[in-house]
Motif scaffolding. Sequence first.
Motif, PDB file in Angstrom:
ATOM      1  N   UNK A 125      37.700  25.444 -52.741  1.00  0.00           N
ATOM      2  CA  UNK A 125      37.551  24.092 -52.491  1.00  0.00           C
ATOM      3  C   UNK A 125      37.855  24.105 -50.847  1.00  0.00           C
ATOM      4  N   UNK A 126      38.606  24.852 -50.192  1.00  0.00           N
ATOM      5  CA  UNK A 126      38.794  24.678 -49.122  1.00  0.00           C
ATOM      6  C   UNK A 126      37.530  25.315 -48.198  1.00  0.00           C
ATOM      7  N   UNK A 127      37.060  26.352 -48.805  1.00  0.00           N
ATOM      8  CA  UNK A 127      35.532  26.719 -48.052  1.00  0.00           C
ATOM      9  C   UNK A 127      34.481  25.748 -48.214  1.00  0.00           C
ATOM     10  N   UNK A 128      34.749  24.766 -49.427  1.00  0.00           N
ATOM     11  CA  UNK A 128      33.885  23.471 -49.550  1.00  0.00           C
ATOM     12  C   UNK A 128      34.257  22.633 -48.257  1.00  0.00           C
ATOM     13  N   UNK A 129      35.264  22.418 -48.053  1.00  0.00           N
ATOM     14  CA  UNK A 129      35.595  21.326 -46.985  1.00  0.00           C
ATOM     15  C   UNK A 129      35.147  21.850 -45.626  1.00  0.00           C
ATOM     16  N   UNK A 130      35.058  23.295 -45.491  1.00  0.00           N
ATOM     17  CA  UNK A 130      34.644  23.637 -44.105  1.00  0.00           C
ATOM     18  C   UNK A 130      33.183  23.419 -44.168  1.00  0.00           C
ATOM     19  N   UNK A 131      32.556  23.778 -45.335  1.00  0.00           N
ATOM     20  CA  UNK A 131      31.133  23.526 -45.135  1.00  0.00           C
ATOM     21  C   UNK A 131      30.732  22.216 -44.988  1.00  0.00           C
ATOM     22  N   UNK A 132      31.297  21.046 -45.669  1.00  0.00           N
ATOM     23  CA  UNK A 132      31.247  19.773 -45.220  1.00  0.00           C
ATOM     24  C   UNK A 132      31.368  19.360 -43.702  1.00  0.00           C
ATOM     25  N   UNK A 133      32.458  20.112 -43.156  1.00  0.00           N
ATOM     26  CA  UNK A 133      32.629  19.924 -41.816  1.00  0.00           C
ATOM     27  C   UNK A 133      31.653  20.558 -41.088  1.00  0.00           C
ATOM     28  N   UNK A 134      31.130  21.655 -41.419  1.00  0.00           N
ATOM     29  CA  UNK A 134      29.943  22.307 -40.624  1.00  0.00           C
ATOM     30  C   UNK A 134      28.616  21.340 -40.739  1.00  0.00           C
ATOM     31  N   UNK A 135      28.423  20.965 -41.933  1.00  0.00           N
ATOM     32  CA  UNK A 135      27.089  20.337 -42.029  1.00  0.00           C
ATOM     33  C   UNK A 135      27.061  18.989 -41.176  1.00  0.00           C
ATOM     34  N   UNK A 136      28.196  18.226 -41.215  1.00  0.00           N
ATOM     35  CA  UNK A 136      28.607  16.905 -40.408  1.00  0.00           C
ATOM     36  C   UNK A 136      28.215  17.142 -39.144  1.00  0.00           C
ATOM     37  N   UNK A 137      28.713  18.343 -38.382  1.00  0.00           N
ATOM     38  CA  UNK A 137      28.715  18.592 -37.051  1.00  0.00           C
ATOM     39  C   UNK A 137      27.209  19.185 -36.587  1.00  0.00           C
ATOM     40  N   UNK A 138      26.817  20.210 -37.453  1.00  0.00           N
ATOM     41  CA  UNK A 138      25.779  21.047 -36.881  1.00  0.00           C
ATOM     42  C   UNK A 138      24.432  20.606 -37.394  1.00  0.00           C
TER      43      UNK A 138
END
Length: 404
Positions: free
Chosen positions: A164-177
């Motif tokens: 789930x933590x990896x998923x949160x990191x992916x969400x942040x990455x998608x939103x920023x990049x």
Amino acid sequence: MPLALLALAVGAFGIGTTEFVMMGLLPDVADDLHISIPTAGHLVSAYALGVVIGAPLLAAVTARMSRRTVLIGLMVLFVVGNALSAFAPDHHWLLAARFLSGLPHGAFFGVGAVVATTMVAPERKARSVSLMFLGLTVANIAGVPVATLMGQHLGWRSTFLGVSAIGVAAIASLAVLLPHDHTHASASGLRGELAALRPLPVWLALGTTVAGFGALFAAYSYITPMLTDSAGYAETSVTLLLALFGVGATIGNLLGGRLADHAMRGTLFGGLASLVAVLALFPVLMSAQWSAALGVALLGTAAFVTGSPLQLMVMEKASAAPSLASSANQAAFNLANAGGAWIGGLALAAGFGTTSPATAGAALAVLGIAVAGAAYGVDRRGTVTRRERLVASGMPTESEPVRG
């Protein structure tokens, strides 16, 4: 290559980890929830069922939405599913949570592949898809072993919290990049996307995925008994050998992406032919430990060389509905997982020997070559027929200028 591809790879890494880690956690989950191992195995099937249903369904209902918004929403669903898995009070709730976790899998890869190809020049489309899939192959090298060890030492629930933590990191990455200007929604909408899936070449392309990756899973599903019974490895060595498969898959994925940008059709047929050769040689490769280790790595390389060209082939045949077709290809991949394992099991149950699933896989890969040939053949005949109609009617063909 755009940095935004890294965000897609992070999401793929999380999805690949949660998909394959359950195999290593089955004994721990069964013991904690007081169920049998075969009953716990239904958790693997529930995830796969979620992928098959969710891939075309979610891609279809989000056809008019911004692809950037869709990708972030899919990762939110992924996080929710894995968090619910971590807190599931019993087997039935965990079964439902695993199904929910599988729903965004295919749509994420499908929509992500379309987004990846829009961010690069046409001659780099296959490479962009392979870089997104890099997260999936690296998950087999690092994500799955680490998550399995975490589950064995800290409890299986900690694994799903970590995912789930990896998923949160992916969400942040998608939103920023992920840029807004490369993520336009489909103009055709749901009806147009469904209509684009009707032509026979599209279904033949999806059939190529089922046959080609079915060949892989016919053998890979029974790789442990091959390594222990035929090659003579101890069971404790299998985890390290499976990491070799991940290394081979990563090499094949990157190689396939690079080659497919120069010759997509040649890479596809060459990859399937190399898969036939590797699987046909498996009875010989499994006769010694050194050659068995080589065979595991070669299997990963040969299979994943075809990953990017297969994805692009489906998108090419359904160019008016790339998101839906690309997602449907992920459903086909999971059907290949289930069907390949079933066919390999039939060969094993028939008493043809420990390495017989690999021989069955070689036959499936040959079928994949035939289906891919039919897909391109039907497409070519259709193009020729359209040109003949234009000539007969006096209309200009694609090679003739419009006069007047």
